[in-house]
Design an enzyme around this catalytic site. Structure first.
Site, PDB file in Angstrom:
ATOM      1  N   THR A  95       5.064   0.630  -5.105  1.00 21.26           N
ATOM      2  CA  THR A  95       4.168  -0.517  -5.003  1.00 21.26           C
ATOM      3  C   THR A  95       4.197  -1.236  -6.342  1.00 21.26           C
ATOM      4  O   THR A  95       3.663  -0.725  -7.333  1.00 21.26           O
ATOM      5  CB  THR A  95       2.739  -0.074  -4.651  1.00 21.26           C
ATOM      6  OG1 THR A  95       2.766   0.530  -3.358  1.00 21.26           O
ATOM      7  CG2 THR A  95       1.784  -1.259  -4.636  1.00 21.26           C
ATOM      8  N   LYS A 170       2.271  -6.076   1.031  1.00 18.29           N
ATOM      9  CA  LYS A 170       1.564  -4.850   0.617  1.00 18.29           C
ATOM     10  C   LYS A 170       0.214  -5.209   0.005  1.00 18.29           C
ATOM     11  O   LYS A 170      -0.796  -4.549   0.276  1.00 18.29           O
ATOM     12  CB  LYS A 170       2.423  -4.057  -0.373  1.00 18.29           C
ATOM     13  CG  LYS A 170       1.751  -2.837  -0.974  1.00 18.29           C
ATOM     14  CD  LYS A 170       1.455  -1.758   0.060  1.00 18.29           C
ATOM     15  CE  LYS A 170       0.556  -0.684  -0.475  1.00 18.29           C
ATOM     16  NZ  LYS A 170       1.133   0.492  -0.957  1.00 18.29           N
TER      17      LYS A 170
END
Length: 179
Positions: A95, A170
């Protein structure tokens, strides 16, 4: 299919174990090399550096702690770029922000490699159960080729177009989920 796997934290370890359990040949690396031992007991090979993993494997998956770690593994000494070349694919499932993904993409493609950002939605339990959501963007042919591994690690994968879109999606998912 043989894949390299960089990063054996909570998520990475579970994802690499699922690959091994489903017949993939996996070569692993982690900054703390002792974390590789359990996976070696389950059939993985070990690489001493990210560069060694890329040299050995046509596909290298990374899931690292944060943007500095992701950048270090690619650009640092004995990093991914040292062995990146035509035909190699790098899949970053960390991420990270769009700037980090774009920087890595540019470096990989400059070496004529292929890049896919593929952050995941899910935590330890979904990772262990192969139930992650994979939000991929970048090289479509690499996405198609790596899909068998995504099918083992996740319950659903989405291809979102150009690099940066996976990181943006995300962020949206995290906002919706309150993370």
């Amino acid at each position: 299919m043989e894949v390299g796997f960089l990063g054996l934290g909570i998520m990475g370890k579970a994802m690499a174990v699922n690959l091994l359990r489903n017949g993939f040949k996996v070569t692993v690396w982690n900054r703390t090399l002792s974390r590789c031992e359990e996976l070696v007991e389950q059939g993985a090979s070990i690489g001493s550096t990210p560069a060694e993993i890329v040299k050995k494997c046509n596909y290298t998956i990374a899931i690292l702690a944060d943007p500095p770690a992701a950048l270090s593994v690619v650009f640092g000494k004995d990093g991914v770029l040292e062995q990146m070349c035509t035909g190699k694919g790098y899949i970053d499932m960390s991420t990270v922000d769009t700037i980090t993904s774009t920087k890595i993409n540019e470096a990989i493609t400059e070496k004529e490699g292929r890049f896919l950002e593929a952050p995941v939605s899910g935590s330890k339990k979904p990772a262990e159960d192969g139930q992650l959501i994979i939000l991929a963007a970048g090289d479509k042919s690499l996405y198609d080729e790596i899909m068998p591994s995504f099918d083992v690690m996740g319950k659903k994968s989405f291809f979102l177009g150009e690099v940066g879109n996976g990181a943006k999606m995300k962020l949206v998912v995290n906002m919706i989920m309150g993370r």
